[in-house]
Each structure stands twice: as structure tokens, then as C-alpha cells.
Scaffold this active site. Structure first.
Site, PDB file in Angstrom:
ATOM      1  N   THR A  40      42.444  28.299  52.696  1.00 34.63           N
ATOM      2  CA  THR A  40      43.570  29.165  53.055  1.00 34.63           C
ATOM      3  C   THR A  40      43.197  30.195  54.116  1.00 34.63           C
ATOM      4  O   THR A  40      44.040  30.959  54.575  1.00 34.63           O
ATOM      5  CB  THR A  40      44.101  29.887  51.802  1.00 34.63           C
ATOM      6  OG1 THR A  40      43.012  30.539  51.142  1.00 34.63           O
ATOM      7  CG2 THR A  40      44.733  28.889  50.834  1.00 34.63           C
ATOM      8  N   HIS A  45      35.294  33.792  50.907  1.00 34.27           N
ATOM      9  CA  HIS A  45      35.064  35.209  50.627  1.00 34.27           C
ATOM     10  C   HIS A  45      34.278  35.340  49.335  1.00 34.27           C
ATOM     11  O   HIS A  45      33.940  34.344  48.683  1.00 34.27           O
ATOM     12  CB  HIS A  45      36.390  35.980  50.570  1.00 34.27           C
ATOM     13  CG  HIS A  45      37.385  35.428  49.596  1.00 34.27           C
ATOM     14  ND1 HIS A  45      37.236  35.506  48.226  1.00 34.27           N
ATOM     15  CD2 HIS A  45      38.557  34.771  49.795  1.00 34.27           C
ATOM     16  CE1 HIS A  45      38.259  34.946  47.623  1.00 34.27           C
ATOM     17  NE2 HIS A  45      39.084  34.485  48.551  1.00 34.27           N
ATOM     18  N   HIS A  48      34.985  33.445  46.095  1.00 35.89           N
ATOM     19  CA  HIS A  48      34.527  32.059  45.954  1.00 35.89           C
ATOM     20  C   HIS A  48      33.057  31.981  45.518  1.00 35.89           C
ATOM     21  O   HIS A  48      32.598  30.943  45.044  1.00 35.89           O
ATOM     22  CB  HIS A  48      34.627  31.313  47.300  1.00 35.89           C
ATOM     23  CG  HIS A  48      36.021  31.147  47.827  1.00 35.89           C
ATOM     24  ND1 HIS A  48      36.462  31.758  48.982  1.00 35.89           N
ATOM     25  CD2 HIS A  48      37.066  30.432  47.356  1.00 35.89           C
ATOM     26  CE1 HIS A  48      37.718  31.416  49.209  1.00 35.89           C
ATOM     27  NE2 HIS A  48      38.110  30.621  48.241  1.00 35.89           N
ATOM     28  N   LYS A  82      49.669  34.593  42.345  1.00 33.88           N
ATOM     29  CA  LYS A  82      50.452  35.057  43.493  1.00 33.88           C
ATOM     30  C   LYS A  82      51.845  35.496  43.037  1.00 33.88           C
ATOM     31  O   LYS A  82      52.508  34.778  42.294  1.00 33.88           O
ATOM     32  CB  LYS A  82      50.594  33.947  44.541  1.00 33.88           C
ATOM     33  CG  LYS A  82      49.259  33.487  45.129  1.00 33.88           C
ATOM     34  CD  LYS A  82      48.617  34.595  45.944  1.00 33.88           C
ATOM     35  CE  LYS A  82      47.249  34.202  46.440  1.00 33.88           C
ATOM     36  NZ  LYS A  82      46.578  35.315  47.145  1.00 33.88           N
ATOM     37  N   ARG A  86      52.904  31.513  49.008  1.00 33.36           N
ATOM     38  CA  ARG A  86      51.938  31.624  50.097  1.00 33.36           C
ATOM     39  C   ARG A  86      52.592  31.286  51.432  1.00 33.36           C
ATOM     40  O   ARG A  86      53.521  30.481  51.492  1.00 33.36           O
ATOM     41  CB  ARG A  86      50.768  30.651  49.877  1.00 33.36           C
ATOM     42  CG  ARG A  86      49.816  31.031  48.760  1.00 33.36           C
ATOM     43  CD  ARG A  86      48.718  29.992  48.656  1.00 33.36           C
ATOM     44  NE  ARG A  86      47.849  30.204  47.518  1.00 33.36           N
ATOM     45  CZ  ARG A  86      46.734  30.930  47.554  1.00 33.36           C
ATOM     46  NH1 ARG A  86      46.377  31.506  48.672  1.00 33.36           N
ATOM     47  NH2 ARG A  86      45.981  31.063  46.477  1.00 33.36           N
ATOM     48  N   GLN A 171      46.490  18.782  41.926  1.00 35.17           N
ATOM     49  CA  GLN A 171      45.110  19.082  41.532  1.00 35.17           C
ATOM     50  C   GLN A 171      44.661  18.156  40.402  1.00 35.17           C
ATOM     51  O   GLN A 171      43.511  17.723  40.364  1.00 35.17           O
ATOM     52  CB  GLN A 171      44.952  20.544  41.112  1.00 35.17           C
ATOM     53  CG  GLN A 171      43.488  20.900  40.795  1.00 35.17           C
ATOM     54  CD  GLN A 171      43.263  22.382  40.640  1.00 35.17           C
ATOM     55  OE1 GLN A 171      43.872  23.198  41.334  1.00 35.17           O
ATOM     56  NE2 GLN A 171      42.381  22.762  39.726  1.00 35.17           N
ATOM     57  N   ASP A 192      41.163  31.415  36.570  1.00 36.68           N
ATOM     58  CA  ASP A 192      42.582  31.312  36.920  1.00 36.68           C
ATOM     59  C   ASP A 192      43.019  29.864  37.135  1.00 36.68           C
ATOM     60  O   ASP A 192      44.213  29.582  37.271  1.00 36.68           O
ATOM     61  CB  ASP A 192      42.891  32.148  38.164  1.00 36.68           C
ATOM     62  CG  ASP A 192      42.022  31.777  39.356  1.00 36.68           C
ATOM     63  OD1 ASP A 192      41.059  31.011  39.190  1.00 36.68           O
ATOM     64  OD2 ASP A 192      42.304  32.272  40.467  1.00 36.68           O
ATOM     65  N   LYS A 227      39.670  43.213  40.593  1.00 37.71           N
ATOM     66  CA  LYS A 227      38.954  42.219  41.391  1.00 37.71           C
ATOM     67  C   LYS A 227      37.983  42.892  42.348  1.00 37.71           C
ATOM     68  O   LYS A 227      38.321  43.864  43.017  1.00 37.71           O
ATOM     69  CB  LYS A 227      39.944  41.364  42.197  1.00 37.71           C
ATOM     70  CG  LYS A 227      40.437  40.138  41.451  1.00 37.71           C
ATOM     71  CD  LYS A 227      41.173  39.198  42.392  1.00 37.71           C
ATOM     72  CE  LYS A 227      41.613  37.933  41.651  1.00 37.71           C
ATOM     73  NZ  LYS A 227      42.301  36.998  42.551  1.00 37.71           N
ATOM     74  N   LYS A 230      37.114  43.669  47.560  1.00 38.20           N
ATOM     75  CA  LYS A 230      38.112  44.272  48.446  1.00 38.20           C
ATOM     76  C   LYS A 230      37.507  45.512  49.090  1.00 38.20           C
ATOM     77  O   LYS A 230      36.955  46.376  48.405  1.00 38.20           O
ATOM     78  CB  LYS A 230      39.378  44.656  47.665  1.00 38.20           C
ATOM     79  CG  LYS A 230      40.155  43.461  47.137  1.00 38.20           C
ATOM     80  CD  LYS A 230      40.789  42.663  48.261  1.00 38.20           C
ATOM     81  CE  LYS A 230      41.629  41.525  47.726  1.00 38.20           C
ATOM     82  NZ  LYS A 230      42.179  40.688  48.806  1.00 38.20           N
ATOM     83  N   THR A 231      37.614  45.625  50.408  1.00 38.72           N
ATOM     84  CA  THR A 231      37.102  46.774  51.137  1.00 38.72           C
ATOM     85  C   THR A 231      38.242  47.407  51.929  1.00 38.72           C
ATOM     86  O   THR A 231      39.359  46.891  51.952  1.00 38.72           O
ATOM     87  CB  THR A 231      35.998  46.364  52.126  1.00 38.72           C
ATOM     88  OG1 THR A 231      36.591  45.611  53.199  1.00 38.72           O
ATOM     89  CG2 THR A 231      34.953  45.487  51.443  1.00 38.72           C
TER      90      THR A 231
END
Length: 407
Positions: A40, A45, A48, A82, A86, A171, A192, A227, A230-231
Site C-alpha cells: 500500500t 514501515h 511490518h 480502517k 482505502r 486472502q 489484526d 500503535k 508514528k512520528t
């Protein structure tokens, strides 16, 4: 030690379909397993990275990974987690992202001598006959049951498209395809993905009367359940062009004390004896554990030389020095400072702030320093005389440093 025991001891395992059977299977034979990654974005990141590390532990224990890149499933998008649908991506963007993922994952998993396989589910999903797919696969899925899964329940109020509703079938079909082609018996993924994994296990049972297995891992969260990764600049990427090795190092160096032991266990290969010892440090001593964590994770993702550079630069800044190489740097033309540049424009050019209003807020709250000196004047002008050896260090808050160099 059994691969299952390794993952359990390090805190990876969250749920399993058949705990005893999975442990016995991993103990008695070389198991082919798979983990899927939907492309995606053009980089993996840190979210993963937990599953990448689990895959690596499994391979080190003698099992064979299948890295599944979701060139087909990315055309639909996973509704899991989500609140909105998306953004649809073009085939060209997905193809580009697939190639980026392949390059990155090859750094963490060995593909030599068939030790691992990399496949793209677009190879079998994109050319399916829709009616045949519904007749063979769709008939085995109960809509009533699917609507009880959390990934769908949380979207029902805001709206769930039929496009996304197909994701679980796709999937699940991946698992069936890999079972048929490679005798893949085990699917791994983030927690998830539990409902999607169950769909695949059930599909293999219905069509082949065989038992396959699923196992999920803890998501990378803080001790408060938020989570990680995140920055201020967004996600913490594994691509050095999107998140520099220095920024990557600094993220782990500055995590909360309560999260150090968990991250050492999940994101490094340090023996658990050392992890437990480092995780027990308290007070100022915990900084040693954070430095070890930052170095080890950066070494795995970016290589030892980049980890050394980032470590050296971070320590030099802490001591008030200045070491080049790893510190984020912006090169600007000397002529831009001949008549002075206001501090707000400089912060914008270095991308240290998302907006001029944020720059003003930081300055008025004493959040900006130039070479260690606080700047409180919103109209402060920076000129050539501020640069020592053509270099100027900007500090934002306590932990963010950025170098400006004249050229």
C-alpha cells in the site's frame, strides 16, 4: 529450542488455531509457512517489522518462508483497522510498490538455495473468472458469520463496500493456492489478521479435508496500547530515503522506559538472557538499554556502518559536539543568506515544521535553538555569520536536531 518456544518466549505469539499441533509440527518437520504484505506504500514501515522478525526467527529454526506480496489484494484493500475505505491505487503504483517491497524484504530473509520463496498473489487473483470463483470459493463463506468479525463490525455503521467485503475471500484463497502449490500449512500475521487467517484455514479444510494452521503476533504497541512507529513526520519507514537512519535510531533511543524490554525482545536478535537483564535497568541506567535497542534495530534495518554513524552522531549531540554523516542535513545556497533569512522560513526549508503557524508556536514556547542558543524573536534573521565552518545546528525541542550547510 523449538521455533514456537522462541516466538513465545520473545512475546510474539498472540493467538493460534491449534497450539499443541503447531508446536508439534514445528518440532518434527521443516514447515513451509507464509506471511502476506500488501504493497500500500513504496516502503515497509516499522509496523511490518514485527512479522519480518518472526519470519526470520522461523527461517533460522529451519522452516521455509513464503513471502507473499499482495499485488492482487492491494487492488481491493483490507478493511481491517480502517474507519474509511482505502484510497484506490492504480496498477502502475502497485507494481512499483511490489518491486520496492521485494528489495527490502530480501535484506531480512535469505532466498538462497530455495530457503524462501517470494510470490505475488496478483499472479492468480487478477485473472480469476468471477463466476467460477464465487461457485468454488464464495459458497463456503457465511455472510452472517463474516459480519460477526471485528474487521467488518466496526465498519458497518460508517459503511462497508462490497469491494472490501471480498477481501477475506481473496486472502483465504491465497492460503488455499499456497497450500495446493507449495504444501504451505501455516499462515502467520499480525493479530489484526486473525479473522482473515481463520477464513483460509476453514477453506483448506472444506475443500481438501486437511488441517492447516494459523498464528498471529502482537501488534507493536506502547505500554498504553497505542500503535508504535508514528512520528511527527508520519510513519517510521524502513526506507532510508523516507526515514533517515539517524531519525530511525533516535526514535528507538527515545521510547518510553516501559517499552524497552518488549522492543528488545521483538525487534532484536539479542539472547533473552541479555534482554531480561537490560529490561530490568532503572533510572538513568535504562538509557544504556535504549542505546542498545536503537543500535541493534538500526543495524538490522540499515546495516552496522549506518548504526555506528547514527550512534556516534547521537552521542556527540548529547555532549554538545557535532559529528556529520548521520544527522539530517539540508544544504542551502550561501546567496540565500546574504541579506538574511527569517527563522520561520528557515524552519520551513528544513521541513522541521509542517506550517508557519507551527513554527511560530515553537518559537514562542522556547522550542527552537540555533547552535544551542534559544530563539524567541519571531522575526529573527539568520545570516552567513551564524554559520561556523559553513554549518549551523538547529534544535527543535529536546530531541530533534537538524544541520544546515552552506554550499
Amino acid at each position: 529450542m523449538n521455533a514456537y518456544d522462541v516466538l513465545l518466549e520473545r512475546g510474539f505469539i498472540q493467538q493460534t488455531t491449534h497450539e499443541k499441533e503447531i508446536k508439534d509440527l514445528l518440532n518434527k518437520e521443516k514447515v513451509t509457512f507464509y506471511i502476506g504484505f500488501d504493497p500500500t506504500a513504496d516502503s515497509l514501515h516499522v509496523g511490518h517489522f514485527v512479522t519480518v522478525m518472526a519470519m526470520s526467527h522461523m527461517q533460522k529454526a529451519g522452516h521455509r518462508p513464503i513471502v507473499l506480496i499482495g499485488g492482487g489484494t492491494a487492488m481491493v484493500g483490507d478493511p481491517t483497522g480502517k474507519s474509511d475505505m482505502r484510497k484506490m491505487m492504480t496498477k502502475e503504483i502497485i507494481a512499483h510498490n511490489v518491486s520496492c517491497f521485494k528489495g527490502q524484504l530480501s535484506k531480512f530473509i535469505s532466498f538462497e538455495n530455495d530457503a524462501a520463496i517470494m510470490v505475488n498473489n496478483g499472479d492468480w487473483l487478477l485473472n480469476l473468472n468471477y463466476v467460477d470463483f464465487l461457485r468454488e470459493i464464495g459458497v463456503h463463506f457465511s455472510v452472517n458469520r463474516m459480519l460477526t468479525f471485528e474487521c467488518f463490525k466496526q465498519r458497518l455503521e460508517k459503511g462497508l463496500s462490497f469491494l472490501e467485503f471480498n477481501y477475506m475471500l481473496m486472502q483465504s484463497y491465497d492460503f488455499l493456492e499456497l497450500y495446493r502449490k507449495y504444501n504451505c500449512k501455516l499462515q502467520l500475521g499480525g493479530n489484526d489478521q486473525w479473522s482473515n487467517i481463520l477464513g483460509g484455514v476453514e477453506l483448506v479444510r472444506r475443500l481438501h479435508g486437511d488441517t492447516s494452521f494459523g498464528m498471529t503476533f502482537s501488534l507493536l504497541t506502547t505500554s498504553e496500547g497505542k500503535k508504535m512507529g508514528k512520528t511527527e513526520k508520519g510513519a517510521l519507514w524502513l526506507d532510508p530515503e523516507k526515514t533517515t537512519p539517524y531519525d530511525f535510531y533516535q526514535y528507538w533511543r527515545n521510547i518510553d522506559d516501559a517499552d524497552v524490554k518488549k522492543c528488545l525482545a521483538l525487534l532484536t536478535f539479542l539472547p533473552m538472557e541479555e534482554v531480561n537483564k537490560l529490561g530490568q535497568l532503572e533510572g538513568a541506567e535504562i538509557n544504556k538499554a535504549k542505546e542498545k535497542l536503537a543500535f541493534e534495530v538500526t543495524k538490522i534495518v540499515h546495516g552496522e556502518s549506518e548504526a555506528i554513524k547514527a550512534d556516534t552522531a547521537a552521542k556527540a549531540l548529547f555532549l554538545g559536539g557535532a559529528v556529520g554523516g548521520s544527522i539530517p542535513t539540508t544544504n542551502l545556497d550561501t546567496s540565500e543568506f546574504s541579506e538574511g533569512m527569517d527563522i520561520i522560513t528557515l524552519l520551513e526549508k528544513t521541513k522541521l515544521v509542517p506550517s508557519r503557524s507551527e513554527a511560530r508556536r515553537l518559537i514562542t514556547q522556547n522550542g527552537i535553538k540555533l547552535d544551542g542558543q534559544p530563539i524567541t524573536d519571531l522575526n529573527y534573521q539568520v545570516n552567513e555569520t551564524h554559520f561556523k565552518d559553513n554549518s549551523l545546528m538547529i534544535q527543535k525541542g529536546k530531541k530533534v536536531f537538524h544541520r544546515v550547510c552552506l554550499q
